[in-house]
Write an enzyme that holds these catalytic residues in place. Structure first.
Site, mmCIF file in Angstrom:
data_model
loop_
_atom_site.group_PDB
_atom_site.id
_atom_site.type_symbol
_atom_site.label_atom_id
_atom_site.label_comp_id
_atom_site.label_asym_id
_atom_site.label_seq_id
_atom_site.Cartn_x
_atom_site.Cartn_y
_atom_site.Cartn_z
ATOM 1 N N ASP A 182 0.009 5.297 0.616
ATOM 2 C CA ASP A 182 -0.920 5.958 1.174
ATOM 3 C C ASP A 182 -0.721 7.584 1.069
ATOM 4 O OD1 ASP A 182 -2.561 3.933 2.001
ATOM 5 O OD2 ASP A 182 -1.569 3.920 4.074
ATOM 6 N N GLU A 210 0.974 -1.128 0.290
ATOM 7 C CA GLU A 210 0.007 -0.052 0.072
ATOM 8 C C GLU A 210 0.885 1.162 0.040
ATOM 9 O OE1 GLU A 210 -3.683 -0.286 2.310
ATOM 10 O OE2 GLU A 210 -3.098 1.612 3.307
ATOM 11 N N ASP A 269 3.383 0.726 9.405
ATOM 12 C CA ASP A 269 4.014 1.584 10.521
ATOM 13 C C ASP A 269 5.165 2.404 10.059
ATOM 14 O OD1 ASP A 269 2.106 0.538 12.163
ATOM 15 O OD2 ASP A 269 3.398 -1.307 12.716
ATOM 16 N N GLU A 285 -2.618 10.255 3.506
ATOM 17 C CA GLU A 285 -3.841 10.612 4.215
ATOM 18 C C GLU A 285 -4.022 12.019 4.654
ATOM 19 O OE1 GLU A 285 -4.595 6.357 6.568
ATOM 20 O OE2 GLU A 285 -2.987 7.423 7.061
#
Length: 243
Positions: free
Chosen positions: A61, A59, A86, A63
């Site tokens: 990301d 993934e 993480d 955000e």
């Protein structure tokens, strides 16, 4: 709303999202987004690529963490490789991303994954498999965006809660663009060095991009998992790799 634009919304009982029809293995994906305006504390607008493979997912990301009116908007990036994430980094954007559209891009090739804002790189995750560090290169990923409630962590670590009297919350989108190897597709595509995103100009940051990257990290970065000794007493090996 102008032609070609669309929106996602969130209320106390509903979230919203969209997904690409295809998954891709390497390429470049970008979207122009105008984020939730006003008091958006506790909301998260996400724009990301995901392999949708549960425990071994890859993934990449973006955000966007909502804020109280007048406070900086924070963008958090994260990378999952073979199910392990993480790897959060957070940058305060140097403009109001709710006032107008800005372009958010993920470039992903055999050399690195680069997150950019209006062409300015804010995050680089290098391929350091030669050092034994995993890199996402085997699983195709779809493109997704969601707008949802996360006031247990999104704004000041969860101290700022959603003001539901301001809902529904809207984020606006236009000019989605993806160039990559759609899967399933020709077997040679993902390994074709002639794909423009694999070319010499995209294998590392240019000197100008490297200066922009350092400027962002020196002036606007507010959190980096690499330097968080409470979480990582030993610096993670990928953090030593540079750009």
């Amino acid at each position: 709303m102008a032609a070609g634009e669309f929106s996602l919304f969130s209320t106390k009982t509903q979230g919203c999202g969209f997904a690409s029809r295809s998954k891709y293995l390497f390429g470049s994906v970008s979207m122009k987004i105008k984020l939730v305006p006003g008091d958006s504390a506790g909301t998260v607008t996400a724009f990301y690529m995901n392999s949708d493979t549960d425990n071994v997912r890859d993934e990449l990301d973006f955000e966007f963490l909502g804020n109280r009116t007048g406070q900086p908007y924070t963008v958090q990036t994260n990378v999952y490789v073979h199910g392990k994430g993480d790897k959060e980094q957070r940058v305060n954007l140097w403009f109001d991303p709710s006032a107008d559209f800005h372009t958010y891009t993920i470039l992903w090739n055999h050399h690195h994954a680069v997150f950019s804002v209006d062409g300015i790189p804010i995050r680089v995750y290098k391929n350091n498999e030669a050092r034994g560090i995993p890199f996402p290169k085997l699983q195709p990923m779809g493109v997704y965006s969601t707008l949802w409630e996360a006031d247990d962590w999104a704004t000041r670590g969860g101290l700022e809660k959603i003001n539901w009297s301001k809902s529904p919350f809207y984020a606006y989108y236009k000019d989605f663009d993806i160039e990559g190897c759609a899967m399933p597709g020709p077997a040679y595509c993902a390994n074709n060095p002639r794909n423009w995103w694999e070319g010499p100009a995209y294998q590392q940051l240019s000197p100008a991009q490297a200066r922009q990257y350092r400027w962002v990290r020196m002036n606007h970065m507010i959190y980096d998992y690499c330097t968080d000794k409470s979480r990582n007493p030993v610096t993670p090996p990928e953090c030593m790799a540079g750009i």
